[in-house]
Motif scaffolding. Structure first.
Motif, PDB file in Angstrom:
ATOM      1  N   ILE A 135     -17.075   1.654   2.357  1.00  0.00           N
ATOM      2  CA  ILE A 135     -15.667   1.954   2.092  1.00  0.00           C
ATOM      3  C   ILE A 135     -15.609   3.071   1.064  1.00  0.00           C
ATOM      4  N   LEU A 136     -14.908   4.138   1.416  1.00  0.00           N
ATOM      5  CA  LEU A 136     -14.697   5.254   0.509  1.00  0.00           C
ATOM      6  C   LEU A 136     -13.241   5.220   0.054  1.00  0.00           C
ATOM      7  N   ILE A 137     -13.046   5.056  -1.236  1.00  0.00           N
ATOM      8  CA  ILE A 137     -11.695   4.981  -1.784  1.00  0.00           C
ATOM      9  C   ILE A 137     -11.189   6.389  -2.066  1.00  0.00           C
ATOM     10  N   THR A 138      -9.933   6.637  -1.703  1.00  0.00           N
ATOM     11  CA  THR A 138      -9.330   7.936  -1.982  1.00  0.00           C
ATOM     12  C   THR A 138      -7.861   7.753  -2.308  1.00  0.00           C
ATOM     13  N   ASP A 139      -7.337   8.668  -3.137  1.00  0.00           N
ATOM     14  CA  ASP A 139      -5.907   8.680  -3.396  1.00  0.00           C
ATOM     15  C   ASP A 139      -5.192   9.203  -2.159  1.00  0.00           C
ATOM     16  N   MET A 140      -3.871   9.180  -2.190  1.00  0.00           N
ATOM     17  CA  MET A 140      -3.114   9.734  -1.076  1.00  0.00           C
ATOM     18  C   MET A 140      -3.472  11.206  -0.906  1.00  0.00           C
ATOM     19  N   PRO A 141      -4.009  11.604   0.237  1.00  0.00           N
ATOM     20  CA  PRO A 141      -4.359  13.017   0.423  1.00  0.00           C
ATOM     21  C   PRO A 141      -3.127  13.885   0.586  1.00  0.00           C
ATOM     22  N   ASP A 142      -3.307  15.172   0.353  1.00  0.00           N
ATOM     23  CA  ASP A 142      -2.239  16.145   0.550  1.00  0.00           C
ATOM     24  C   ASP A 142      -1.773  16.077   2.006  1.00  0.00           C
ATOM     25  N   PRO A 143      -0.475  15.808   2.248  1.00  0.00           N
ATOM     26  CA  PRO A 143      -0.011  15.658   3.628  1.00  0.00           C
ATOM     27  C   PRO A 143      -0.090  16.938   4.446  1.00  0.00           C
ATOM     28  N   THR A 144      -0.284  18.092   3.777  1.00  0.00           N
ATOM     29  CA  THR A 144      -0.363  19.356   4.506  1.00  0.00           C
ATOM     30  C   THR A 144      -1.795  19.720   4.882  1.00  0.00           C
ATOM     31  N   SER A 145      -2.771  18.923   4.462  1.00  0.00           N
ATOM     32  CA  SER A 145      -4.163  19.237   4.770  1.00  0.00           C
ATOM     33  C   SER A 145      -4.866  18.013   5.333  1.00  0.00           C
ATOM     34  N   MET A 146      -5.973  18.244   6.014  1.00  0.00           N
ATOM     35  CA  MET A 146      -6.774  17.155   6.558  1.00  0.00           C
ATOM     36  C   MET A 146      -8.088  17.114   5.797  1.00  0.00           C
ATOM     37  N   GLU A 147      -8.238  16.119   4.943  1.00  0.00           N
ATOM     38  CA  GLU A 147      -9.419  16.017   4.101  1.00  0.00           C
ATOM     39  C   GLU A 147     -10.639  15.633   4.945  1.00  0.00           C
ATOM     40  N   PRO A 148     -11.834  16.113   4.559  1.00  0.00           N
ATOM     41  CA  PRO A 148     -13.029  15.854   5.375  1.00  0.00           C
ATOM     42  C   PRO A 148     -13.353  14.375   5.513  1.00  0.00           C
ATOM     43  N   GLU A 149     -13.084  13.575   4.463  1.00  0.00           N
ATOM     44  CA  GLU A 149     -13.382  12.149   4.567  1.00  0.00           C
ATOM     45  C   GLU A 149     -12.482  11.461   5.591  1.00  0.00           C
ATOM     46  N   ILE A 150     -11.237  11.948   5.724  1.00  0.00           N
ATOM     47  CA  ILE A 150     -10.330  11.387   6.729  1.00  0.00           C
ATOM     48  C   ILE A 150     -10.811  11.756   8.130  1.00  0.00           C
ATOM     49  N   LEU A 151     -11.279  12.990   8.287  1.00  0.00           N
ATOM     50  CA  LEU A 151     -11.774  13.442   9.586  1.00  0.00           C
ATOM     51  C   LEU A 151     -13.033  12.696  10.011  1.00  0.00           C
ATOM     52  N   MET A 152     -13.958  12.499   9.068  1.00  0.00           N
ATOM     53  CA  MET A 152     -15.278  11.965   9.399  1.00  0.00           C
ATOM     54  C   MET A 152     -15.344  10.446   9.419  1.00  0.00           C
ATOM     55  N   ALA A 153     -14.455   9.780   8.690  1.00  0.00           N
ATOM     56  CA  ALA A 153     -14.494   8.315   8.638  1.00  0.00           C
ATOM     57  C   ALA A 153     -14.184   7.729  10.006  1.00  0.00           C
ATOM     58  N   ARG A 154     -14.768   6.569  10.290  1.00  0.00           N
ATOM     59  CA  ARG A 154     -14.539   5.911  11.578  1.00  0.00           C
ATOM     60  C   ARG A 154     -13.247   5.106  11.586  1.00  0.00           C
ATOM     61  N   GLY A 155     -12.663   4.961  10.399  1.00  0.00           N
ATOM     62  CA  GLY A 155     -11.390   4.258  10.311  1.00  0.00           C
ATOM     63  C   GLY A 155     -10.700   4.585   9.002  1.00  0.00           C
ATOM     64  N   THR A 156      -9.368   4.508   9.011  1.00  0.00           N
ATOM     65  CA  THR A 156      -8.583   4.750   7.804  1.00  0.00           C
ATOM     66  C   THR A 156      -7.578   3.625   7.626  1.00  0.00           C
ATOM     67  N   ILE A 157      -7.665   2.956   6.486  1.00  0.00           N
ATOM     68  CA  ILE A 157      -6.731   1.895   6.126  1.00  0.00           C
ATOM     69  C   ILE A 157      -5.916   2.398   4.938  1.00  0.00           C
ATOM     70  N   ARG A 158      -4.596   2.372   5.078  1.00  0.00           N
ATOM     71  CA  ARG A 158      -3.747   2.878   4.003  1.00  0.00           C
ATOM     72  C   ARG A 158      -2.959   1.738   3.367  1.00  0.00           C
ATOM     73  N   LEU A 159      -3.015   1.684   2.039  1.00  0.00           N
ATOM     74  CA  LEU A 159      -2.272   0.689   1.279  1.00  0.00           C
ATOM     75  C   LEU A 159      -1.035   1.357   0.690  1.00  0.00           C
ATOM     76  N   HIS A 160       0.121   0.797   0.970  1.00  0.00           N
ATOM     77  CA  HIS A 160       1.392   1.367   0.528  1.00  0.00           C
ATOM     78  C   HIS A 160       1.987   0.511  -0.585  1.00  0.00           C
ATOM     79  N   LYS A 161       2.523   1.174  -1.586  1.00  0.00           N
ATOM     80  CA  LYS A 161       3.241   0.489  -2.659  1.00  0.00           C
ATOM     81  C   LYS A 161       4.612   1.140  -2.788  1.00  0.00           C
ATOM     82  N   LEU A 162       5.642   0.410  -2.411  1.00  0.00           N
ATOM     83  CA  LEU A 162       7.002   0.927  -2.427  1.00  0.00           C
ATOM     84  C   LEU A 162       7.844   0.160  -3.441  1.00  0.00           C
ATOM     85  N   MET A 163       8.742   0.863  -4.112  1.00  0.00           N
ATOM     86  CA  MET A 163       9.686   0.221  -5.015  1.00  0.00           C
ATOM     87  C   MET A 163      10.957  -0.097  -4.235  1.00  0.00           C
ATOM     88  N   VAL A 164      11.201  -1.370  -4.006  1.00  0.00           N
ATOM     89  CA  VAL A 164      12.357  -1.827  -3.243  1.00  0.00           C
ATOM     90  C   VAL A 164      13.252  -2.638  -4.172  1.00  0.00           C
TER      91      VAL A 164
END
Length: 278
Positions: free
Chosen positions: A191-220
């Motif tokens: 598991i490679l931990i990363t912050d939210m990547p820049d939405p305008t770019s595709m980071e190499p770890e996102i491209l190369m990883a076999r899966g991406t799990i995103r954890l969302h924290k919203l103020m409701v």
């Protein structure tokens, strides 16, 4: 129904294995992304703890936190991380002090720009202190670790800090891609931990990883609400819907059968790469 021939590895997280239709496919690298406080480190430690319970060897590569602080932060969960090997690879920071973080900027620059400038200054200061930490040097350290011990599970926390300390140029991107290729060939589930990547770019770890799990924290309504989505999971069917997530004294629990309210779903769909306040 076709039989799943993959060797599955349990995450140890209630509800996550259901979303993954049986767990992670073993021997592959995955990205867990999210903002600060979204539960990334808790997720990864819980993943390693599950391996320890099953008699597996587990390695936590720490760039962001000292090992003592990491142990203290998970103590409230009642977890004993003594059987997890913690490899502290952070470069020496003693030459970094407050004056290194002061950057002259024009009055017209935004607070966000000022924060970015300070981060850039700190990364540059860290490079001057110790240029030894890079994707290439980390790969060499991991190669030695894996030669000495047969680890089944590895966590790297975090790829974001690794890139900042390395300078963030094209050579670093190539190094990240080489690192993920090495991890795949080493047959460890990582598991490679990363912050939210820049939405305008595709980071190499996102491209190369076999899966991406995103954890969302919203103020409701002034209350923090957490959700999880599986954005990519190669080679397997998976739950494509966001699911509610809670961090309890027993760790992360995901309600894999509960739907996210439509009002929140609209916000998540509008800004898929960033968390929001509503």
């Amino acid at each position: 129904m076709a039989q799943d021939k993959h060797n599955r590895m349990s995450t140890g997280i209630s509800g996550m294995d259901d979303m993954l239709k049986g767990g992670l496919i073993a021997g592959r690298p995955y990205v867990v992304a999210g903002t600060t406080g979204s539960g990334k480190t808790t997720f990864s430690i819980q993943f390693l703890q599950q391996g320890v319970r099953q008699g597996e060897r587990a390695l936590f590569v720490s760039i962001d936190e000292p090992p003592s602080e990491l142990r203290e932060n998970v103590r409230f969960l009642g977890w004993d991380v003594g059987k997890i090997r913690i490899l502290d690879v952070h470069p020496t920071a003693k030459a970094y002090n407050r004056k290194d973080s002061l950057v002259e900027v024009g009055a017209q620059r935004s607070v966000g720009s000022l924060r970015e400038a300070r981060q850039d200054a700190r990364a540059e200061a860290m490079k001057q202190v110790s240029p030894d930490l890079s994707p290439q040097s980390l790969q060499m350290m991991l190669r030695q670790e894996l030669q000495e011990v047969r680890y089944s599970r590895v966590v790297i926390d975090s790829i974001t800090s690794l890139k900042r300390l390395s300078g963030g140029d094209d050579d670093v991107d190539m190094g990240i891609m080489s690192l993920l290729r090495f991890l795949s060939e080493s047959n460890v589930t990582c598991i490679l931990i990363t912050d939210m990547p820049d939405p305008t770019s595709m980071e190499p770890e996102i491209l190369m990883a076999r899966g991406t799990i995103r954890l969302h924290k919203l103020m409701v309504a002034s209350k923090a609400e957490r959700f999880v989505t599986i954005e990519k999971f190669r080679g397997s069917a998976h739950d494509t819907q966001p699911r509610p997530m809670n961090i309890t004294r027993n760790g992360i629990i995901i309600d894999s059968h509960k739907k996210v309210p439509k009002s929140i779903l609209k916000i998540m769909q509008a800004v898929p790469s960033w968390d929001a306040r509503i």
